[in-house]
Design a protein around this motif. Structure first.
Motif, PDB file in Angstrom:
ATOM      1  N   GLN A   1       5.274   4.665   9.011  1.00  0.00           N
ATOM      2  CA  GLN A   1       6.230   4.035   8.101  1.00  0.00           C
ATOM      3  C   GLN A   1       5.754   4.247   6.670  1.00  0.00           C
ATOM      4  O   GLN A   1       4.547   4.337   6.422  1.00  0.00           O
ATOM      5  CB  GLN A   1       6.359   2.534   8.372  1.00  0.00           C
TER       6      GLN A   1
ATOM      7  N   LEU B   1       5.999   2.678   2.718  1.00  0.00           N
ATOM      8  CA  LEU B   1       6.274   1.435   1.992  1.00  0.00           C
ATOM      9  C   LEU B   1       6.373   1.719   0.498  1.00  0.00           C
ATOM     10  O   LEU B   1       5.494   2.361  -0.079  1.00  0.00           O
ATOM     11  CB  LEU B   1       5.156   0.421   2.255  1.00  0.00           C
TER      12      LEU B   1
ATOM     13  N   SER C   1      -5.655  -0.931   0.526  1.00  0.00           N
ATOM     14  CA  SER C   1      -5.095  -0.022   1.521  1.00  0.00           C
ATOM     15  C   SER C   1      -6.174   0.867   2.110  1.00  0.00           C
ATOM     16  O   SER C   1      -6.161   1.179   3.301  1.00  0.00           O
ATOM     17  CB  SER C   1      -3.977   0.828   0.909  1.00  0.00           C
TER      18      SER C   1
ATOM     19  N   LEU D   1      -3.833   4.666   5.939  1.00  0.00           N
ATOM     20  CA  LEU D   1      -2.942   4.274   4.845  1.00  0.00           C
ATOM     21  C   LEU D   1      -3.191   5.232   3.689  1.00  0.00           C
ATOM     22  O   LEU D   1      -4.322   5.348   3.200  1.00  0.00           O
ATOM     23  CB  LEU D   1      -3.193   2.830   4.399  1.00  0.00           C
TER      24      LEU D   1
ATOM     25  N   ILE E   1       1.838   4.612   6.212  1.00  0.00           N
ATOM     26  CA  ILE E   1       0.973   3.892   7.141  1.00  0.00           C
ATOM     27  C   ILE E   1       1.143   4.517   8.515  1.00  0.00           C
ATOM     28  O   ILE E   1       2.272   4.742   8.970  1.00  0.00           O
ATOM     29  CB  ILE E   1       1.337   2.400   7.189  1.00  0.00           C
TER      30      ILE E   1
ATOM     31  N   MET F   1       1.387  -1.354  14.212  1.00  0.00           N
ATOM     32  CA  MET F   1       2.070  -1.173  12.936  1.00  0.00           C
ATOM     33  C   MET F   1       2.583  -2.499  12.400  1.00  0.00           C
ATOM     34  O   MET F   1       2.444  -2.810  11.206  1.00  0.00           O
ATOM     35  CB  MET F   1       3.222  -0.182  13.103  1.00  0.00           C
ATOM     36  N   GLU F   2       3.171  -3.306  13.261  1.00  0.00           N
ATOM     37  CA  GLU F   2       3.734  -4.581  12.831  1.00  0.00           C
ATOM     38  C   GLU F   2       2.654  -5.505  12.273  1.00  0.00           C
ATOM     39  O   GLU F   2       2.825  -6.124  11.221  1.00  0.00           O
ATOM     40  CB  GLU F   2       4.452  -5.252  14.001  1.00  0.00           C
TER      41      GLU F   2
ATOM     42  N   SER G   1       1.273  -4.004   8.933  1.00  0.00           N
ATOM     43  CA  SER G   1       2.279  -4.091   7.879  1.00  0.00           C
ATOM     44  C   SER G   1       2.392  -5.512   7.339  1.00  0.00           C
ATOM     45  O   SER G   1       2.507  -5.719   6.124  1.00  0.00           O
ATOM     46  CB  SER G   1       3.639  -3.632   8.406  1.00  0.00           C
ATOM     47  N   GLN G   2       2.348  -6.487   8.236  1.00  0.00           N
ATOM     48  CA  GLN G   2       2.460  -7.870   7.789  1.00  0.00           C
ATOM     49  C   GLN G   2       1.250  -8.277   6.951  1.00  0.00           C
ATOM     50  O   GLN G   2       1.385  -8.968   5.929  1.00  0.00           O
ATOM     51  CB  GLN G   2       2.610  -8.810   8.992  1.00  0.00           C
TER      52      GLN G   2
ATOM     53  N   LEU H   1       1.781  -6.740   3.521  1.00  0.00           N
ATOM     54  CA  LEU H   1       2.800  -7.451   2.748  1.00  0.00           C
ATOM     55  C   LEU H   1       2.272  -8.789   2.234  1.00  0.00           C
ATOM     56  O   LEU H   1       2.553  -9.188   1.090  1.00  0.00           O
ATOM     57  CB  LEU H   1       4.051  -7.666   3.597  1.00  0.00           C
TER      58      LEU H   1
ATOM     59  N   THR I   1       9.587  -5.040  -2.069  1.00  0.00           N
ATOM     60  CA  THR I   1       9.099  -4.033  -1.125  1.00  0.00           C
ATOM     61  C   THR I   1      10.257  -3.445  -0.329  1.00  0.00           C
ATOM     62  O   THR I   1      11.258  -4.117  -0.074  1.00  0.00           O
ATOM     63  CB  THR I   1       8.068  -4.639  -0.148  1.00  0.00           C
TER      64      THR I   1
ATOM     65  N   TRP J   1      10.864  -0.611   3.057  1.00  0.00           N
ATOM     66  CA  TRP J   1      10.366   0.315   4.069  1.00  0.00           C
ATOM     67  C   TRP J   1      11.289   1.514   4.179  1.00  0.00           C
ATOM     68  O   TRP J   1      12.502   1.373   4.107  1.00  0.00           O
ATOM     69  CB  TRP J   1      10.265  -0.370   5.428  1.00  0.00           C
TER      70      TRP J   1
END
Length: 385
Positions: free
Chosen positions: A184, A186, A217, A233, A258, A266-267, A270-271, A274, A290, A292
């Motif tokens: 993904q 960002l 990152s 990243l 990422i 990934m989830e 990513s959280q 963020l 932000t 995606w």
């Protein structure tokens, strides 16, 4: 054993070079789709569907007998890369070129269509899918969401391949489970307040926030594929202010990609990212937005389908290599393998072949018959046994 040169090969090679000369970017593959359609119409499939998910095309070879439906997918789009090759069929579109080999993938699919014209499936159906917008991770879902796609259902198995520079020419590469990573991108937009460069205290400059996001990152990276929590990243673009030496910037943005092995990983990552961006923007008095983009799902190979690919390679006499890890790049075919039992495999382009997305890359014509033979063997193994 020496293979007889297929009668269709010169035509398919010429088609590949025509596509190479006229590349089109993701979502803008109108002329490419028309060239594909023209070739397919001469091969008289049972049905042709156009305009799927944008410029997507599907050809159906239907036996008229009950049986499984096999989907084989290729890609229509090219990349925003200036070609440096000087051969006669170099790109005629400035700044756009087929540097991922989708022209060669389409050529393989057309060779397969030639085969199906003369050797229709013994039962079930074969779908040849020409997908738009693979390079931005969007075209597969566009097709799946298109109401016109419903006419192709149900689909039992899905296959695709990608050429692989760095591997021996013609070698088949596959594995069970993840074949390519979840990826993904960002975009982080940081809104502050512009001020005089001599009085930065009167403004809110995003520079320090951007530097902290970059550092965080890199701290979150775990690039060792042998350890848990694999993640890469990569900062790919930064924009901060203007080239105006009397001005302290009031706006900045950073773009990251990422990569993880699974959507679950990934989830979580990513959280965390963020949440960190939210804390940093608050620390420096910035408003953060932000977005995606370019979302590629994990391309997960069904164990039985991967075994069929290995058996097909063995039956054709091709060298076979089990990849120890998934590949770190994203592949939009993951949208299909997460809905249908299927698998993606690689075909070696040569150990010294220019890498994918390099300005001097060109798909090697000599592996076109390899791809066609793999597809025909898979088709026969499932539908004609």
């Amino acid at each position: 054993m020496t293979q007889t040169k297929p009668v269709w090969l010169p035509e398919v090679q010429a088609f590949r070079r025509q596509l190479h000369q006229h590349p089109e970017l993701s979502g803008a593959e109108e002329q490419t789709a028309l060239r594909v359609l023209e070739k397919l119409e001469h091969l008289q499939p049972s049905q042709i569907f156009t305009g799927l998910g944008g410029h997507g095309v599907a050809a159906v070879f239907d036996s008229g007998r009950p049986g499984p439906t096999l989907l084989f997918r290729t890609e229509l789009d090219a990349l925003p890369i200036e070609e440096v090759n000087e051969f006669a069929y170099r790109s005629t579109n400035p700044g756009v070129s087929h540097k991922c080999g989708h022209d060669g993938h389409m050529a393989v699919m057309m060779g397969f269509a030639h085969y199906l014209q003369g050797h229709p499936p013994g039962k079930g159906r074969v779908l040849l899918l020409f997908q738009p917008a693979e390079e931005i991770g969007a075209g597969a879902q566009w097709m799946l969401d298109d109401p016109g796609f419903d006419a192709l259902l149900p689909i039992d198995h899905a296959f695709a391949f990608h050429n692989l520079p760095g591997f021996p020419s013609g070698q088949i590469v596959c594995r069970e489970g993840p074949f390519s990573a979840a990826v993904q991108s960002l975009i982080v937009r940081l809104h502050g307040k512009t001020a005089h460069a001599g009085e930065p205290e009167n403004g809110t400059n995003p520079a320090m926030a951007i530097s902290e996001i970059i550092k965080a990152s890199q701290t979150a990276c775990q690039p060792d594929r042998d350890k848990e929590g694999f993640a890469i990243l990569t900062p790919v673009h930064i924009n901060l202010g203007e080239v105006a030496y009397g001005v302290s910037a009031g706006y900045g943005e950073i773009h990251l990609t990422i990569r993880t092995w699974t959507e679950a990983e990934m989830e979580k990552l990513s959280q965390r990212l963020l949440d960190y961006i939210g804390r940093v923007s608050k620390k420096y008095g910035l408003k953060a937005e932000t977005e995606w983009t370019n979302i590629f799902r994990t391309n997960r190979n069904d164990p039985e389908m991967a075994a069929l690919i290995e058996a097909a390679a063995e039956a054709e006499g091709f060298s076979y290599h089990t990849a120890p890890y998934a590949f770190k790049w994203g592949e939009d075919f993951g949208a299909f393998t997460q809905q249908y039992r299927g698998a993606m495999f690689g075909i070696g382009s040569g150990e010294d072949h220019p890498a994918l997305h390099n300005p001097d890359y060109d798909f090697p014509d000599e592996i076109i018959p390899v791809g066609v033979r793999m597809y025909t063997r898979l088709c026969e193994a499932i539908l004609n046994h």
